[in-house]
Design a protein around this motif. Structure first.
Motif, PDB file in Angstrom:
ATOM      1  N   ARG A   1       0.977  -1.268  -0.138  1.00 36.04           N
ATOM      2  CA  ARG A   1       0.064  -0.615  -0.121  1.00 36.04           C
ATOM      3  C   ARG A   1       1.001   1.478  -0.088  1.00 36.04           C
ATOM      4  NH1 ARG A   1      -4.778  -0.490   1.453  1.00 36.04           N
ATOM      5  NH2 ARG A   1      -4.890  -1.643   2.518  1.00 36.04           N
ATOM      6  N   HIS A   2       1.988   1.554   0.679  1.00 32.84           N
ATOM      7  CA  HIS A   2       3.017   2.608   0.773  1.00 32.84           C
ATOM      8  C   HIS A   2       3.492   2.539  -0.460  1.00 32.84           C
ATOM      9  CE1 HIS A   2       5.872   5.083   2.615  1.00 32.84           C
ATOM     10  NE2 HIS A   2       6.871   3.901   2.112  1.00 32.84           N
ATOM     11  N   TRP A   3       3.569   1.386  -1.270  1.00 32.60           N
ATOM     12  CA  TRP A   3       4.807   1.625  -3.046  1.00 32.60           C
ATOM     13  C   TRP A   3       3.438   1.954  -3.697  1.00 32.60           C
ATOM     14  CZ3 TRP A   3       2.638  -1.654  -6.137  1.00 32.60           C
ATOM     15  CH2 TRP A   3       2.781  -1.742  -7.588  1.00 32.60           C
ATOM     16  N   LEU A   4       2.420   1.361  -3.228  1.00 29.93           N
ATOM     17  CA  LEU A   4       0.767   2.607  -4.797  1.00 29.93           C
ATOM     18  C   LEU A   4       0.801   3.829  -4.353  1.00 29.93           C
ATOM     19  CD1 LEU A   4      -1.407   1.155  -6.515  1.00 29.93           C
ATOM     20  CD2 LEU A   4      -2.631   1.333  -4.313  1.00 29.93           C
ATOM     21  N   GLU A   5       0.751   3.858  -2.673  1.00 32.03           N
ATOM     22  CA  GLU A   5       0.648   5.450  -2.783  1.00 32.03           C
ATOM     23  C   GLU A   5       2.060   6.891  -2.810  1.00 32.03           C
ATOM     24  OE1 GLU A   5      -0.828   5.201   1.314  1.00 32.03           O
ATOM     25  OE2 GLU A   5      -3.115   4.526   1.427  1.00 32.03           O
TER      26      GLU A   5
ATOM     27  N   CYS B   1       0.802   5.685 -12.287  1.00 25.67           N
ATOM     28  CA  CYS B   1      -0.146   4.555 -13.545  1.00 25.67           C
ATOM     29  C   CYS B   1      -0.728   6.273 -12.913  1.00 25.67           C
ATOM     30  CB  CYS B   1      -0.593   4.014 -12.978  1.00 25.67           C
ATOM     31  SG  CYS B   1      -2.206   3.284 -13.774  1.00 25.67           S
ATOM     32  N   PRO B   2      -1.612   6.887 -14.104  1.00 18.19           N
ATOM     33  CA  PRO B   2      -2.137   7.897 -13.741  1.00 18.19           C
ATOM     34  C   PRO B   2      -3.583   6.798 -13.207  1.00 18.19           C
ATOM     35  CG  PRO B   2      -1.895   7.949 -16.161  1.00 18.19           C
ATOM     36  CD  PRO B   2      -0.811   6.576 -14.756  1.00 18.19           C
ATOM     37  N   PHE B   3      -3.893   6.146 -13.724  1.00 16.35           N
ATOM     38  CA  PHE B   3      -5.249   4.899 -13.953  1.00 16.35           C
ATOM     39  C   PHE B   3      -5.512   4.334 -12.479  1.00 16.35           C
ATOM     40  CE2 PHE B   3      -3.453   4.392 -18.004  1.00 16.35           C
ATOM     41  CZ  PHE B   3      -3.899   5.250 -18.772  1.00 16.35           C
ATOM     42  N   ALA B   4      -4.069   4.621 -11.672  1.00 16.77           N
ATOM     43  CA  ALA B   4      -4.461   3.912 -10.022  1.00 16.77           C
ATOM     44  C   ALA B   4      -5.135   4.758  -8.713  1.00 16.77           C
ATOM     45  CB  ALA B   4      -2.673   3.619  -9.630  1.00 16.77           C
ATOM     46  N   LYS B   5      -4.635   6.201  -8.760  1.00 18.02           N
ATOM     47  CA  LYS B   5      -5.679   6.187  -7.675  1.00 18.02           C
ATOM     48  C   LYS B   5      -6.568   6.156  -7.726  1.00 18.02           C
ATOM     49  CE  LYS B   5      -5.405  10.927  -5.616  1.00 18.02           C
ATOM     50  NZ  LYS B   5      -5.668  12.920  -5.771  1.00 18.02           N
TER      51      LYS B   5
ATOM     52  N   LEU C   1      10.508   5.053  -0.805  1.00 15.08           N
ATOM     53  CA  LEU C   1      10.151   4.686  -0.625  1.00 15.08           C
ATOM     54  C   LEU C   1      10.035   3.988   0.946  1.00 15.08           C
ATOM     55  CD1 LEU C   1       9.638   1.841  -3.266  1.00 15.08           C
ATOM     56  CD2 LEU C   1       8.037   3.091  -2.806  1.00 15.08           C
ATOM     57  N   ALA C   2      10.587   4.563   1.720  1.00 12.82           N
ATOM     58  CA  ALA C   2      11.747   4.312   3.428  1.00 12.82           C
ATOM     59  C   ALA C   2       9.565   4.397   4.201  1.00 12.82           C
ATOM     60  CB  ALA C   2      12.349   5.450   3.885  1.00 12.82           C
ATOM     61  N   PRO C   3      10.093   3.247   5.178  1.00  8.21           N
ATOM     62  CA  PRO C   3       8.731   4.052   6.063  1.00  8.21           C
ATOM     63  C   PRO C   3       8.312   4.688   6.065  1.00  8.21           C
ATOM     64  CG  PRO C   3       9.848   1.680   6.379  1.00  8.21           C
ATOM     65  CD  PRO C   3      11.069   2.776   5.263  1.00  8.21           C
ATOM     66  N   ALA C   4       7.673   5.505   6.961  1.00 14.55           N
ATOM     67  CA  ALA C   4       7.531   6.839   7.156  1.00 14.55           C
ATOM     68  C   ALA C   4       7.606   6.688   8.930  1.00 14.55           C
ATOM     69  CB  ALA C   4       5.576   7.033   7.542  1.00 14.55           C
TER      70      ALA C   4
END
Length: 193
Positions: free
Chosen positions: A22-26, A35-39, A188-191
């Protein structure tokens, strides 16, 4: 919606796999507009997050067949796309590449060719014409090996609504080359906190 297909030893592993994906996706896919269609499907909660502890190609193929059928049968307003995350299976990229041929044959044999399609993501993804250390490979590098199951009708609608869809890959390569490997790692580092 998260579903555990083949359970891990503990729920924390499933949660960690989904959280990293999910973090990677966001952060990357949506954040960099790779990917302009993912949001839209993410905001509308139309992504099925399917996690499996399958560790063999045969077990993963069985899970893929079930997920293809589930997506084909689902109401697109409820589930438009599926991320089949498989942290224990096909961890070697070469094995994964060979597995993709089996996955495509399964999709065709089940009669989903032209209805569904597969996109491939892997932590060590390499395009055939790219050097292993080319940051452009990161367009398909996910935290865990993963198969993305998509509806062809959804892709067709998205592409029709997006001007110059053919330019997406080239734009992504430029974005990643501008970001560089260090920028990708920081992204991509964890928050913290």
């Amino acid at each position: 919606m998260t579903d555990v297909l083949t359970p891990f030893d503990d729920a924390a592993r499933t949660e960690a796999a989904v959280d990293a994906t999910r973090h990677w996706l966001e952060a990357a896919v949506i954040g960099l507009n790779l990917c302009p269609f993912a949001k839209a499907v993410h905001v509308r909660r139309q992504i099925r997050w399917a996690v499996t502890a399958a560790s063999t190609a045969d077990d993963l193929l069985a899970e893929l067949r079930r997920e293809l059928a589930r997506l084909a049968d689902a109401d697109p307003q409820a589930i438009d796309t599926t991320l089949l995350i498989h942290p224990r299976a096909m961890t070697d990229f070469i094995d994964y590449r060979f597995f993709l041929d089996d996955a495509q044959r399964a999709l065709k044999k089940l009669g989903y060719e032209g209805v569904l399609q597969l996109a491939s993501f892997h932590p060590h993804y390499e395009f055939a014409d790219a050097a292993p250390d080319d940051v452009a490979n990161c367009t398909n590098r996910s935290p865990h090996p993963m198969l993305h199951l998509l509806r062809e009708a959804s892709i067709d609608r998205a592409v029709a609504a997006y001007p110059d869809a053919e330019a997406i890959y080239g734009r992504n390569v430029q974005t990643l080359r501008g970001l560089g490997h260090e920028g990708w790692r920081r992204l991509l580092a964890p928050a913290e906190g």
